[in-house]
Design a protein around this motif. Structure first.
Motif, mmCIF file in Angstrom:
data_model
loop_
_atom_site.group_PDB
_atom_site.id
_atom_site.type_symbol
_atom_site.label_atom_id
_atom_site.label_comp_id
_atom_site.label_asym_id
_atom_site.label_seq_id
_atom_site.Cartn_x
_atom_site.Cartn_y
_atom_site.Cartn_z
ATOM 1 N N UNK A 216 63.515 22.724 6.285
ATOM 2 C CA UNK A 216 62.535 21.693 5.952
ATOM 3 C C UNK A 216 62.877 20.335 6.562
ATOM 4 N N UNK A 217 64.170 20.009 6.618
ATOM 5 C CA UNK A 217 64.606 18.714 7.119
ATOM 6 C C UNK A 217 65.532 18.919 8.304
ATOM 7 N N UNK A 218 65.195 18.299 9.431
ATOM 8 C CA UNK A 218 66.002 18.436 10.641
ATOM 9 C C UNK A 218 66.245 17.068 11.249
ATOM 10 N N UNK A 219 67.533 16.767 11.475
ATOM 11 C CA UNK A 219 67.886 15.500 12.101
ATOM 12 C C UNK A 219 68.498 15.755 13.473
ATOM 13 N N UNK A 220 67.881 15.186 14.509
ATOM 14 C CA UNK A 220 68.386 15.270 15.885
ATOM 15 C C UNK A 220 68.628 13.871 16.447
ATOM 16 N N UNK A 221 68.783 12.899 15.593
ATOM 17 C CA UNK A 221 68.948 11.518 16.050
ATOM 18 C C UNK A 221 70.285 11.330 16.756
ATOM 19 N N UNK A 222 70.333 10.319 17.622
ATOM 20 C CA UNK A 222 71.590 9.969 18.263
ATOM 21 C C UNK A 222 72.094 10.987 19.255
ATOM 22 N N UNK A 223 71.180 11.687 19.931
ATOM 23 C CA UNK A 223 71.563 12.656 20.947
ATOM 24 C C UNK A 223 71.084 12.191 22.320
ATOM 25 N N UNK A 224 71.035 13.114 23.280
ATOM 26 C CA UNK A 224 70.679 12.755 24.657
ATOM 27 C C UNK A 224 69.374 13.405 25.107
ATOM 28 N N UNK A 225 68.480 13.694 24.185
ATOM 29 C CA UNK A 225 67.204 14.314 24.541
ATOM 30 C C UNK A 225 66.346 13.356 25.351
ATOM 31 N N UNK A 226 65.880 13.830 26.505
ATOM 32 C CA UNK A 226 64.938 13.055 27.314
ATOM 33 C C UNK A 226 63.509 13.539 27.110
ATOM 34 N N UNK A 227 63.387 14.710 26.526
ATOM 35 C CA UNK A 227 62.069 15.208 26.145
ATOM 36 C C UNK A 227 62.195 15.958 24.830
ATOM 37 N N UNK A 228 61.123 16.009 24.116
ATOM 38 C CA UNK A 228 61.118 16.665 22.812
ATOM 39 C C UNK A 228 61.336 18.170 23.011
ATOM 40 N N UNK A 229 62.283 18.792 22.281
ATOM 41 C CA UNK A 229 62.502 20.238 22.409
ATOM 42 C C UNK A 229 61.389 21.025 21.712
ATOM 43 N N UNK A 230 60.226 20.946 22.285
ATOM 44 C CA UNK A 230 58.996 21.438 21.643
ATOM 45 C C UNK A 230 59.082 22.895 21.222
ATOM 46 N N UNK A 231 59.523 23.775 22.113
ATOM 47 C CA UNK A 231 59.524 25.207 21.813
ATOM 48 C C UNK A 231 60.489 25.551 20.697
ATOM 49 N N UNK A 232 61.663 24.922 20.689
ATOM 50 C CA UNK A 232 62.631 25.186 19.620
ATOM 51 C C UNK A 232 62.080 24.742 18.276
ATOM 52 N N UNK A 233 61.441 23.579 18.245
ATOM 53 C CA UNK A 233 60.902 23.054 16.993
ATOM 54 C C UNK A 233 59.694 23.849 16.524
ATOM 55 N N UNK A 234 58.961 24.385 17.462
ATOM 56 C CA UNK A 234 57.767 25.166 17.105
ATOM 57 C C UNK A 234 58.124 26.432 16.348
ATOM 58 N N UNK A 235 59.387 26.861 16.438
ATOM 59 C CA UNK A 235 59.827 28.064 15.727
ATOM 60 C C UNK A 235 60.199 27.822 14.284
ATOM 61 N N UNK A 236 59.942 26.620 13.754
ATOM 62 C CA UNK A 236 60.278 26.303 12.364
ATOM 63 C C UNK A 236 58.978 26.136 11.583
ATOM 64 N N UNK A 237 58.530 27.156 10.910
ATOM 65 C CA UNK A 237 57.182 27.121 10.327
ATOM 66 C C UNK A 237 57.007 26.145 9.169
ATOM 67 N N UNK A 238 58.121 25.755 8.490
ATOM 68 C CA UNK A 238 57.998 24.896 7.313
ATOM 69 C C UNK A 238 58.648 23.525 7.511
ATOM 70 N N UNK A 239 58.892 23.156 8.740
ATOM 71 C CA UNK A 239 59.545 21.883 8.996
ATOM 72 C C UNK A 239 58.707 20.738 8.433
ATOM 73 N N UNK A 240 59.334 19.935 7.578
ATOM 74 C CA UNK A 240 58.633 18.869 6.879
ATOM 75 C C UNK A 240 59.022 17.490 7.400
#
Length: 470
Positions: A216-240
């Motif tokens: 439900x809760x995912x924190x990816x702050x403070x990393x080196x992402x230059x683009x949103x990891x869309x496909x990985x996040x799309x696999x979380x059906x209840x991400x709030x």
């Protein structure tokens, strides 16, 4: 800024029996260990008449004997100088919390926690751990909260979590992760909160969360992402709740969030490189209600349709829009359905109070929610309180309204003129007739004669009407 994924301490209820009664320890067969435990607690002043022992902040550098607990429900050794754990702990199956945070731990032997099957919470944060034996947590089948933040892990295999199928909260914040293997969390079937903030991650495997259906809760702050990891996040059906603050995004645009329809809270704060938010950037976030994007020093442009869904041509219906201390000078009145927001904060932006911003004073914001907005431009309105202004103060000059047309016209005239000059110059140079090459030279009927004098030739002209030259 940390995520709100920190692992909350459970309320600890201690028994009223004196902890250090020597006849209360577990089993006669370990009475000697009980005596040693009694002495250890007494030496480090961990004792208390009516409470379980708390050995936090005692300057302890090692635990060189097995410790036995017959009362209380916590093992507390936080804020010490312990480097290794190699002796097992024994308890009466009442221990539900272990706290060894803020020590100097670099090694934990696999059998240390073997007798603590009832434990629900373990805090090993702020240590120097970088690896575990695969059996370290194998007996903790009731574990629900594990904090490994602020350590030195660069990789963790799935076997570490193989018996932890009840874990709901896991923090791996501030480690040395550059890569996360796609099977790392496959055994954490009950996982609800995951903190991967402050690592060096730049991408995530597309199938990373395929088994974490309760996340439900995912924190990816403070990393080196230059683009949103869309496909990985799309696999979380209840991400709030999703926190992507303090990454390296330059532009946000469709389809960055296209499959995140369950997300209700999104944070995009403290993005040092973020320049713009493009059209339909948040398309697909049908349930987005709380949006935070503050302290983005280089964010200067938000497209009027950033929150629009191009299938409905309507914006996402937010409840909270926190957009503080960015570098945006203007914003479209069509960006959101402003009158339906419960909370708005636009303070700290260098607003240009011209005719394009006059919509803002028409927004129906409850008085206690009105932001303290001030003008930055034009100069004569600098520091004016926006919500104290009237609509006729938001003006655009004629030049401002038509500046692009005027500038374009002038540039076009200059360009055409330069082309014509070059064209005429080339024609004149290429023509064979001298008279045409110099069309301004006029002939008045003069005659020419060549004269040589002292080895030099001269051309002389005269008017025949005046007679022959002499």
């Amino acid at each position: 800024m940390h995520c709100h994924l920190h692992l909350l301490f459970m309320v600890i209820i201690f028994t009223s029996n004196p902890v250090l009664s020597e006849d209360k320890f577990i089993g006669d067969d370990i009475s000697n260990q009980a005596d040693q435990t009694f002495s250890f607690f007494k030496k480090w002043s961990c004792t208390s008449e009516n409470e379980a022992p708390d050995c936090s902040s005692k300057d302890i550098d090692k635990i060189d004997i097995p410790l036995v607990f017959n009362s209380g429900n916590a093992i507390k050794f936080a804020h010490n100088k312990i480097e290794e754990l190699y002796n097992p702990f024994y308890d009466n199956h009442n221990i539900i919390e272990i706290d060894f945070s803020t020590n100097k731990l670099n090694s934990i032997t696999e059998n240390v926690f073997a007798n603590l099957s009832a434990v629900e919470k373990v805090d090993l944060s702020h240590n120097s751990l970088w690896t575990f034996d695969s059996e370290t947590f194998s007996s903790m089948t009731n574990l629900q909260s594990l904090d490994l933040s602020f350590n030195g892990f660069s990789i963790i295999g799935p076997e570490i979590f193989s018996k932890l199928q009840k874990v709901k909260k896991l923090s791996l914040r501030n480690n040395n992760f550059h890569i996360i293997q796609d099977d790392t969390f496959e055994h954490l079937l009950a996982l609800e909160e995951l903190d991967l903030g402050d690592n060096q991650l730049s991408e995530l495997p597309d199938q990373l969360f395929r088994y974490n259906l309760n996340l439900r809760l995912l924190c990816l702050s403070g990393n080196d992402f230059k683009k949103v990891p869309t496909e990985a996040l799309a696999g979380i059906p209840r991400l709030y709740r999703l926190d992507l603050s303090r990454n390296k995004f330059v532009r946000l645009r469709y389809p960055a969030f296209k499959k995140l329809s369950s997300v209700n809270v999104l944070r995009l704060d403290d993005q040092p490189d973020l320049r713009s938010i493009g059209p339909q950037s948040f398309q697909g976030m049908d349930n987005l209600a709380y949006f935070y994007a503050s302290n983005n020093d280089n964010l200067r442009f938000v497209d009027p349709k950033a929150f629009y869904d191009n299938t409905t041509d309507k914006p996402v219906q937010l409840q909270t829009f926190i957009f503080r201390h960015n570098s945006v000078t203007t914003m479209s009145g069509k960006l959101l359905d402003w009158d339906k927001l419960y909370e708005i904060d636009l303070t700290g932006n260098p607003w240009n109070c011209d005719c394009h911003l006059d919509w803002i004073i028409q927004v129906q914001i409850r008085d206690h929610l009105k932001p303290n907005l001030v003008c930055k431009h034009p100069t004569y309105l600098k520091d004016f309180q926006i919500f104290n202004m009237t609509s006729d103060q938001f003006k655009c000059s004629f030049l401002f309204n038509h500046e692009f047309t005027i500038i374009g016209t002038v540039l076009l005239i200059i360009t055409i003129s330069m082309i014509m000059v070059v064209f005429l110059y080339v024609i004149v140079k290429l023509l064979p007739c001298p008279k045409l090459r110099n069309p301004w030279r006029r002939s008045y009927g003069y005659s020419k004669v060549k004269v040589s004098r002292n080895g030099k030739n001269y051309d002389l002209e005269w008017d025949p009407a005046l007679g022959d030259p002499k």
